[in-house]
Scaffold this active site. Sequence first.
Site, PDB file in Angstrom:
ATOM      1  N   HIS A 151       2.918  -3.058   1.888  1.00  0.00           N
ATOM      2  CA  HIS A 151       3.769  -2.075   1.222  1.00  0.00           C
ATOM      3  C   HIS A 151       3.156  -0.674   1.349  1.00  0.00           C
ATOM      4  O   HIS A 151       3.851   0.295   1.673  1.00  0.00           O
ATOM      5  CB  HIS A 151       3.934  -2.459  -0.246  1.00  0.00           C
ATOM      6  CG  HIS A 151       4.687  -1.455  -1.057  1.00  0.00           C
ATOM      7  ND1 HIS A 151       6.060  -1.451  -1.143  1.00  0.00           N
ATOM      8  CD2 HIS A 151       4.264  -0.415  -1.817  1.00  0.00           C
ATOM      9  CE1 HIS A 151       6.453  -0.456  -1.924  1.00  0.00           C
ATOM     10  NE2 HIS A 151       5.372   0.192  -2.354  1.00  0.00           N
ATOM     11  N   GLU A 152       1.861  -0.545   1.103  1.00  0.00           N
ATOM     12  CA  GLU A 152       1.201   0.752   1.199  1.00  0.00           C
ATOM     13  C   GLU A 152       1.175   1.265   2.637  1.00  0.00           C
ATOM     14  O   GLU A 152       1.280   2.466   2.885  1.00  0.00           O
ATOM     15  CB  GLU A 152      -0.223   0.663   0.636  1.00  0.00           C
ATOM     16  CG  GLU A 152      -0.275   0.387  -0.860  1.00  0.00           C
ATOM     17  CD  GLU A 152       0.438   1.461  -1.669  1.00  0.00           C
ATOM     18  OE1 GLU A 152       0.149   2.649  -1.470  1.00  0.00           O
ATOM     19  OE2 GLU A 152       1.299   1.103  -2.494  1.00  0.00           O
TER      20      GLU A 152
END
Length: 685
Positions: A123-124
């Site tokens: 996600h990051e």
Amino acid sequence: MKSRSSLVIIASVAVVFCAGVCSGAVVRSESKKWDVSKPIPYRFSNSVDAVTKFYVREILTQFNYTCLKFEEDHEGVKKDHVYFIQDRKQCFQAKVGFRGGRHIVSASAVCPGGYSTTTHALHELGHVLGMYNSVNRPDRDDFVDVKSKNVIKAFRSHFYKESWEDVANEGLNFPFRSIMTMDEYWLSKNGKTTVFPKKSEDTLESRSNLSASDARLLNLAYNCPSPAASGKFILKLKRGRGLPKKAYVVVTVYQQDGVIRSKVLKVKSSEPSQRYFGYKLSFGVQTFKYCRVKVVKGTGRNAKAIFHEQVFHFPQNADSYHKLCEAPGDCDKHLRFKIEFHEEDDGLPPGDQDGRCARSPCQNGGVCENTPLGVHSYHCHCPPGFFRDVCELPFGELLVEVVKGHNLPNLDESQPGEGPASDPFVSVFAQNVNGTVVKRVSKIVRDSNNPNWGRQLLKFDYSSWLAFTLDVYDYDEEGPPRLLLPRRSFEITPTARNGGKKIYKACGKDPECSSYVEFRVSYEEIPFEPPLCPVGYMGYNCTVPYGQLDIRVKGGRNLTNLDASNDALSDPFVQITADGSCLTASVKEKTTHKPDTANPVWDETLRFGTDNFDKIKVKVLDANKGGKTDVIIPKKTFKIFPQSPDARTRLLRVCKYDNCAEYVDLEVTYMGLQQPDIFPLRACQ
């Protein structure tokens, strides 16, 4: 090209494809996108262990489905690079897009949200590549409801909507299943939902793997090549509303070969309805992918966007009608037009008409072969020494010969030159891809600072070895052993049979390596053949479940009445999602709703088909007018395992509370099947 900066992340995932044209939002500004004309260098900090390095490399291979490539900087000479770290004490929140300097992303369990290291890390990484959270899309209110009062106060900014000035959706719909989508209880302060879909049939899911829609968003944002077609492109204007009397329609066509063609159409009208019949532009294109359309007022540097640029994909038929709005979801002002595209050929390499092997997914010299199971299916024929989905796992026999030591410290003497010498021995820890550690220990050489082990052989047998760590100790009969040299770790890869042994030295702290232990390593590649798996399992290691899943929803008892204010009972129904698939996407089914009852009886069988399901998610909802739903029993997750043909049906009670006063009963039948002859393993991890 401008230089790009470094990026830091940790993760391990497998690619899973999902159906539908959907994804989140991405930065609009080109200055916030990475330079993808060449591979992005990356390296590891000393804190990253061998298993994590393996899975980091594996996650980066997912981007083979985009034009974003990564290249390891072994020499550490590239100024701008990806830098992988392990930090279990801090949580770094990545900023969106290219910002300059080092981009730090933490894959730490201390980060808020309660997600696994894999899910959080990927996600990051999406943020660093320019992707926004799905809930930040300007048009999110058309798809989900946000309850800010349930969000932890310090994190409410995570739910703010962005502006179409800053983000683009690249013509894709809202993603309910994506690496940028969080579940309904994300950052909740009280256990209540913070974001939930407007439609009962939709479910929010945070993926721990890159979906096809995520890859498509990146491909569009970075103008990546993709399967395309060639022919004549025609755009015809129909009608407009809210445009000035004079405007310019700018159409930019993107081709797979990298050519970008743009034309400007000047239009004017004094009619209130602003009919533009007769205005059109056309030109021939090769390997057409998609087009971008925008409306501006003025020309050159004075041009001002009236309608933000939006993407329109390859039309599925000869005539494709579109409406360009002032902003997605805001169509008070708009321009209607028609796209005609007359295809000449498919633009794909000969013999690869669906492009399955076009991106060369097989690693380590594996040969790709298309399989007949779908447009994304292929099989990698692996060379000796490698196996699994895309030949990414090593396989061989590891042998370590401990040879000799030189000038080892003497921890047994009270004064220099006096007393006995140390009693050294070597401890070797080999680590495989699953994180399993196998230990082997050499013999003890008494009273010697220059020991000779006589090439003592330490065997580690056959496995997917990634690395080994070597410790040199001084044996002490009265206490624990003491470390003579600093711990050293070494990465390894399989070598050809009879390829000889590689000589290593584990040195002391001095740069001249005046103190060391010498050893030799042989890691011979072994051809690996997939085993014949028992019924109900598949894959190279027979750990992937495989079978036919049917779930009978029997009934419920004492379900909460959410309609009490209307002098009525709830209208409950059950929604079940089966997950863990590699042949198809997740499958979601639901029962009919039973009106005005706290003790419903369904007796309905939900059929999920054949796949490698390994878990089911069950929710009990209350159907309301207008399509909205309320949660009676929140989502519960259960592991499931294939059963033999003569096994009994598994009874499952889904309870709201521990005392199980409020529940729904299910009968789960998961009939194990024999592994198919050919199957796409890359998504079956």
